[in-house]
Design an enzyme around this catalytic site. Structure first.
Site, PDB file in Angstrom:
ATOM      1  N   PRO A  97       0.811  -1.217   0.000  1.00 26.65           N
ATOM      2  CA  PRO A  97       0.000   0.000   0.000  1.00 26.65           C
ATOM      3  C   PRO A  97       0.850   1.276   0.000  1.00 26.65           C
ATOM      4  O   PRO A  97       0.358   2.352  -0.327  1.00 26.65           O
ATOM      5  CB  PRO A  97      -0.830  -0.093   1.285  1.00 26.65           C
ATOM      6  CG  PRO A  97      -0.595  -1.436   1.865  1.00 26.65           C
ATOM      7  CD  PRO A  97       0.572  -2.055   1.190  1.00 26.65           C
ATOM      8  N   GLU A 124       1.024  -6.912   8.398  1.00 27.80           N
ATOM      9  CA  GLU A 124       1.082  -5.444   8.441  1.00 27.80           C
ATOM     10  C   GLU A 124       2.160  -4.876   7.528  1.00 27.80           C
ATOM     11  O   GLU A 124       2.200  -3.677   7.291  1.00 27.80           O
ATOM     12  CB  GLU A 124       1.280  -4.963   9.879  1.00 27.80           C
ATOM     13  CG  GLU A 124       0.042  -5.138  10.738  1.00 27.80           C
ATOM     14  CD  GLU A 124      -1.200  -4.491  10.140  1.00 27.80           C
ATOM     15  OE1 GLU A 124      -1.213  -3.257  10.005  1.00 27.80           O
ATOM     16  OE2 GLU A 124      -2.148  -5.222   9.798  1.00 27.80           O
ATOM     17  N   ARG A 162      -1.562  -8.421 -21.219  1.00 30.62           N
ATOM     18  CA  ARG A 162      -2.362  -8.071 -22.392  1.00 30.62           C
ATOM     19  C   ARG A 162      -1.661  -7.089 -23.333  1.00 30.62           C
ATOM     20  O   ARG A 162      -2.078  -6.910 -24.461  1.00 30.62           O
ATOM     21  CB  ARG A 162      -3.768  -7.605 -22.010  1.00 30.62           C
ATOM     22  CG  ARG A 162      -3.824  -6.424 -21.092  1.00 30.62           C
ATOM     23  CD  ARG A 162      -5.242  -6.151 -20.652  1.00 30.62           C
ATOM     24  NE  ARG A 162      -6.098  -5.843 -21.790  1.00 30.62           N
ATOM     25  CZ  ARG A 162      -6.022  -4.730 -22.508  1.00 30.62           C
ATOM     26  NH1 ARG A 162      -5.112  -3.823 -22.215  1.00 30.62           N
ATOM     27  NH2 ARG A 162      -6.841  -4.518 -23.500  1.00 30.62           N
ATOM     28  N   ASP A 177      -7.889   1.495 -26.244  1.00 31.44           N
ATOM     29  CA  ASP A 177      -8.100   1.452 -24.813  1.00 31.44           C
ATOM     30  C   ASP A 177      -8.235   2.856 -24.228  1.00 31.44           C
ATOM     31  O   ASP A 177      -7.465   3.753 -24.518  1.00 31.44           O
ATOM     32  CB  ASP A 177      -6.945   0.714 -24.145  1.00 31.44           C
ATOM     33  CG  ASP A 177      -7.284   0.308 -22.737  1.00 31.44           C
ATOM     34  OD1 ASP A 177      -7.270   1.196 -21.867  1.00 31.44           O
ATOM     35  OD2 ASP A 177      -7.583  -0.860 -22.522  1.00 31.44           O
TER      36      ASP A 177
HETATM   37  C1  9D3 Z   1      -4.833  -1.728   7.966  1.00 26.46           C
HETATM   38  C2  9D3 Z   1      -3.355  -1.872   8.069  1.00 26.46           C
HETATM   39  N1  9D3 Z   1      -2.691  -0.783   7.379  1.00 26.46           N
HETATM   40  C3  9D3 Z   1      -2.452   0.359   8.265  1.00 26.46           C
HETATM   41  C4  9D3 Z   1      -1.661   0.091   9.470  1.00 26.46           C
HETATM   42  C5  9D3 Z   1      -1.470  -1.221   6.744  1.00 26.46           C
HETATM   43  C6  9D3 Z   1      -1.688  -2.269   5.713  1.00 26.46           C
HETATM   44  C7  9D3 Z   1      -0.766  -3.278   5.587  1.00 26.46           C
HETATM   45  C8  9D3 Z   1      -0.949  -4.275   4.635  1.00 26.46           C
HETATM   46  C9  9D3 Z   1      -2.786  -2.259   4.863  1.00 26.46           C
HETATM   47  C10 9D3 Z   1      -2.966  -3.278   3.921  1.00 26.46           C
HETATM   48  C11 9D3 Z   1      -2.051  -4.276   3.819  1.00 26.46           C
HETATM   49  C12 9D3 Z   1      -2.231  -5.356   2.806  1.00 26.46           C
HETATM   50  N2  9D3 Z   1      -2.300  -4.789   1.448  1.00 26.46           N
HETATM   51  C13 9D3 Z   1      -1.347  -4.977   0.541  1.00 26.46           C
HETATM   52  O1  9D3 Z   1      -0.407  -5.690   0.807  1.00 26.46           O
HETATM   53  C14 9D3 Z   1      -1.432  -4.283  -0.736  1.00 26.46           C
HETATM   54  C15 9D3 Z   1      -2.355  -3.322  -1.252  1.00 26.46           C
HETATM   55  C16 9D3 Z   1      -3.531  -2.729  -0.703  1.00 26.46           C
HETATM   56  O2  9D3 Z   1      -3.986  -3.002   0.429  1.00 26.46           O
HETATM   57  N3  9D3 Z   1      -4.199  -1.803  -1.456  1.00 26.46           N
HETATM   58  C17 9D3 Z   1      -3.785  -1.440  -2.708  1.00 26.46           C
HETATM   59  N4  9D3 Z   1      -2.696  -1.957  -3.258  1.00 26.46           N
HETATM   60  C18 9D3 Z   1      -2.002  -2.891  -2.527  1.00 26.46           C
HETATM   61  S1  9D3 Z   1      -0.601  -3.630  -3.039  1.00 26.46           S
HETATM   62  C19 9D3 Z   1      -0.445  -4.525  -1.670  1.00 26.46           C
END
Ligand code: 9D3
Length: 250
Positions: A97, A124, A162, A177
């Site tokens: 994220p 996390e 793709r 696209d």
């Molecule tokens: C709720 C926890 N978050 C704040 C402390 C941190 C968090 C860690 C790991 C939030 C989500 C995740 C798991 N998500 C991914 O690994 C992830 C992701 C996503 O959640 N949204 C958009 N793209 C991606 S790429 C990997």
């Protein structure tokens, strides 16, 4: 292209990547996709891949050793199969994220690589030494919370594959696209011409190709204005586009 996906949940990807355009691209030899279980690179009896965060706080953090060893094993495999150059050029991506948000421009850049290694984070997060010393780039698919990087990795694979030559029937659908032209798509219709009392717009049945083209362009412009004003701002509009947007009816 060869794509390697590193995950704690291989079954999340195995089925979906065998379907649809990606599945057909694999069958046609356009891309090879290999899924690796990070747990196979854990050493201890319990095959531990996560641990408590230093400094305290909630949640678990993915340990560095299994991830480093998994990427090193994949790099060795690439080297054995395709030579040192390819192994060194493999592009290692962490799905997280905290990453750069995926765009079509980024997808195009990834599609130019010979070997992609996608690491799916879970829990996390992952130990920061992985980010600093193992990974070439971090990618997110948008600002919403998922439970791990598996679905984001599938989105990357789908978007990249793709674009590879031979993956999609004709080049036209890629050319057209919406995110390549910078506008969202016009409405599409197929038979029947009337369904539950609702008619397909008459212009599409008219056979007047110039009118059809203008109608579709006007629809794309209006919809983009309504739904994605950010895209319209970036779009470089012709004088015909400005005139179509100004038209009241139709
Ligand atoms: C709720 C926890 N978050 C704040 C402390 C941190 C968090 C860690 C790991 C939030 C989500 C995740 C798991 N998500 C991914 O690994 C992830 C992701 C996503 O959640 N949204 C958009 N793209 C991606 S790429 C990997």
């Amino acid at each position: 292209m060869d794509v390697h996906v590193l995950t704690l949940f291989p079954a999340m990807l195995e089925g979906p990547l065998r379907e649809s355009i990606v599945g057909r691209a694999v069958e046609n030899g356009v891309v090879r996709i290999r899924i690796h279980n990070i747990r196979d690179y854990a050493h201890d009896r319990h095959r531990t891949t996560d641990d408590y965060p230093y400094g305290g706080g909630g949640g678990m953090v993915m340990k560095p050793e299994p991830l480093f060893e998994a990427v090193e094993a994949v790099r060795s495999l690439i080297g054995e199969e395709n030579g040192r150059e390819r192994a060194e050029g493999a592009h290692v991506v962490l799905m997280t994220p905290q990453g750069e948000v995926l765009t079509q421009a980024l997808v195009e850049e990834l599609a130019s690589k010979s070997d992609l290694v996608l690491i799916c984070g879970h829990y996390e997060g992952v130990d920061e030494r992985v980010v600093e010393h193992l990974v070439d780039r971090e990618i997110s698919i948008g600002d919403y919370v998922l439970s791990g990087g598996e679905i984001p990795a599938m989105a990357v694979v789908d978007a990249v594959v793709r674009l590879l030559p031979g993956a999609v029937g004709d080049g036209q659908s890629i050319e057209d696209d919406s995110h390549s032209t910078g506008l969202i798509q016009f409405p599409q219709y197929t038979r029947p011409a009337e369904y539950r009392g609702r008619q397909v717009p008459a212009v599409l049945l008219s056979g007047n190709h110039e009118e059809v083209r203008r109608w579709r362009r006007r629809q794309s412009l209006r919809r983009t204005q309504q739904r994605r004003p950010d895209l319209l701002e970036k779009a470089d509009l012709s004088s015909e586009d400005s005139a179509l947007l100004a038209e009241q009816e139709g």
